[in-house]
Motif scaffolding. Structure first.
Motif, PDB file in Angstrom:
ATOM      1  N   LYS A  49       7.426   1.272   1.572  1.00 28.54           N
ATOM      2  CA  LYS A  49       5.410   2.095   1.944  1.00 28.54           C
ATOM      3  C   LYS A  49       4.186   0.539   1.978  1.00 28.54           C
ATOM      4  CE  LYS A  49       4.527   1.967  -2.973  1.00 28.54           C
ATOM      5  NZ  LYS A  49       3.011   1.543  -2.136  1.00 28.54           N
ATOM      6  N   THR A  50       3.461   0.938   2.433  1.00 27.98           N
ATOM      7  CA  THR A  50       2.146  -0.154   2.452  1.00 27.98           C
ATOM      8  C   THR A  50       1.640  -0.325   0.579  1.00 27.98           C
ATOM      9  OG1 THR A  50       0.633   2.180   2.809  1.00 27.98           O
ATOM     10  CG2 THR A  50       1.343   0.802   4.698  1.00 27.98           C
ATOM     11  N   SER A 106      -1.122  -0.142  -0.147  1.00 30.96           N
ATOM     12  CA  SER A 106      -2.321   0.743  -0.850  1.00 30.96           C
ATOM     13  C   SER A 106      -2.333   1.801  -0.737  1.00 30.96           C
ATOM     14  CB  SER A 106      -3.550   0.534   0.227  1.00 30.96           C
ATOM     15  OG  SER A 106      -3.015   0.826   1.918  1.00 30.96           O
ATOM     16  N   SER A 107      -0.619   2.590  -0.661  1.00 34.33           N
ATOM     17  CA  SER A 107      -1.060   4.012  -0.210  1.00 34.33           C
ATOM     18  C   SER A 107      -0.071   4.266  -1.416  1.00 34.33           C
ATOM     19  CB  SER A 107      -0.835   4.441   0.667  1.00 34.33           C
ATOM     20  OG  SER A 107       0.279   4.463   1.877  1.00 34.33           O
ATOM     21  N   ALA A 108       0.563   5.452  -1.908  1.00 34.43           N
ATOM     22  CA  ALA A 108       0.955   6.318  -2.519  1.00 34.43           C
ATOM     23  C   ALA A 108       2.400   6.749  -1.627  1.00 34.43           C
ATOM     24  CB  ALA A 108       0.806   6.943  -3.317  1.00 34.43           C
ATOM     25  N   CYS A 109       3.728   6.113  -2.299  1.00 32.71           N
ATOM     26  CA  CYS A 109       5.000   6.536  -2.290  1.00 32.71           C
ATOM     27  C   CYS A 109       5.040   7.805  -1.206  1.00 32.71           C
ATOM     28  CB  CYS A 109       6.616   5.857  -1.885  1.00 32.71           C
ATOM     29  SG  CYS A 109       7.534   6.225  -1.360  1.00 32.71           S
ATOM     30  N   ASP A 110       5.867   7.904  -0.110  1.00 32.56           N
ATOM     31  CA  ASP A 110       5.996   9.423   0.861  1.00 32.56           C
ATOM     32  C   ASP A 110       6.934  10.189   0.612  1.00 32.56           C
ATOM     33  OD1 ASP A 110       3.300   9.501   1.958  1.00 32.56           O
ATOM     34  OD2 ASP A 110       4.259   8.946   3.970  1.00 32.56           O
ATOM     35  N   ASN A 114       3.908  11.277  -2.816  1.00 30.60           N
ATOM     36  CA  ASN A 114       3.592  11.735  -1.970  1.00 30.60           C
ATOM     37  C   ASN A 114       4.498  13.042  -1.429  1.00 30.60           C
ATOM     38  OD1 ASN A 114       1.360  10.985  -2.132  1.00 30.60           O
ATOM     39  ND2 ASN A 114       1.432  10.092  -0.153  1.00 30.60           N
TER      40      ASN A 114
END
Ligand SMILES: [Zn+2]
Length: 199
Positions: free
Chosen positions: A64-65, A67-71, A75
Motif C-alpha cells: 500500500k502507499t 499515506s493511505s489506509a489499506c484497500d 477500506n
C-alpha cells in the motif's frame, strides 16, 4: 570494452531480478542508456518514488502507499467470515481473478524455510490472530503452495492457531505437488478451493 563501474553495478543488480541473467541485464541497461530521457530518467524517478512511498501493510501484508489506509483490509465495506492465507500478492491476484473466493486475504510475504530467515513476525501471524478475533472469522483457508516450504508454513500456522476458535482448511485436490499458486489456471484453483479439507 571500457570498464564502467556504474554499469557493472547495474548488471549485478538487475541480474538478481526474477527471470533475468547477466545477458538480459546487459540488454536492459543498453536499452535504458540509449533512451535516457524516455526510459532511464522516468525509471530512476519512479523507482525512487516507489521506494519512498510503497510499504507493506502491517495488518494484512499487502502493499500500500504509506499515506493511505489499506484497500485490502481497512477500506473494505463488505463483511466476510473467511480469510484466505497466501504467500504472495501474486497469489491473491490469481485467486481473485478466478472469482472462486469471497473473503479477506492475508499475505505472508514468503514461507518459513531453513534457507531464509523469515520469522513469525515477517509472516504477520500475530496480526492474523488479531484479525480472526476482531472480524469474527469462522474459517481460515491456507492457500500456500504445494512445496515443502509452503506445507511447512501451513503446519506452522495451524499450530499457531490451535488455541483460536476457527475452522482451518487447506486447498486440496487439483493442486499439483510442487505447484505454486500464482501459476495455476482458474479451473485448477476453483477445484482446489471447492475440495478444500479441514486441516
Ligand atoms: Zn492491509
Amino acid at each position: 570494452m571500457q570498464n564502467i563501474s556504474e554499469i557493472n553495478k547495474l548488471i549485478k543488480l538487475i541480474s538478481k531480478l526474477p527471470g533475468l541473467g547477466p545477458k538480459s541485464a546487459k540488454r536492459i541497461i543498453l536499452k535504458m542508456i540509449n533512451n535516457r530521457q524516455e526510459l532511464m530518467k522516468p525509471l530512476a524517478e519512479t523507482l525512487k518514488e516507489a521506494y519512498n512511498n510503497v510499504i507493506r501493510c502491517n495488518i494484512c501484508g499487502t502493499l500500500k502507499t504509506s499515506s493511505s489506509a489499506c484497500d485490502n483490509c481497512e477500506n473494505i465495506s463488505k463483511k466476510y467470515n473467511k480469510i484466505c492465507v497466501v504467500e504472495n500478492i501474486s497469489d491473491q491476484w490469481a485467486i481473485e481473478s478466478s472469482s472462486t473466493f469471497q473473503g479477506y486475504f492475508h499475505i505472508l510475504g514468503g514461507t518459513l524455510s531453513s534457507s531464509n530467515t523469515r520469522s513469525r513476525e515477517d509472516l504477520l501471524i500475530d496480526s492474523l490472530i488479531e484479525r480472526i478475533k476482531k472480524n469474527n472469522i469462522e474459517e481460515i483457508i491456507l492457500a500456500t503452495s504445494a512445496t515443502v516450504e509452503g506445507q511447512t508454513t501451513a503446519f506452522y500456522i495451524q499450530d499457531s492457531l490451535k488455541n483460536v476458535n476457527v475452522k482451518i482448511s487447506k486447498l486440496a485436490q487439483g493442486l499439483p505437488v510442487g505447484g505454486e499458486i500464482e501459476n495455476l489456471d482458474d479451473g485448477t484453483l476453483v477445484s482446489a478451493f471447492k475440495n478444500r479439507k479441514n486441516f
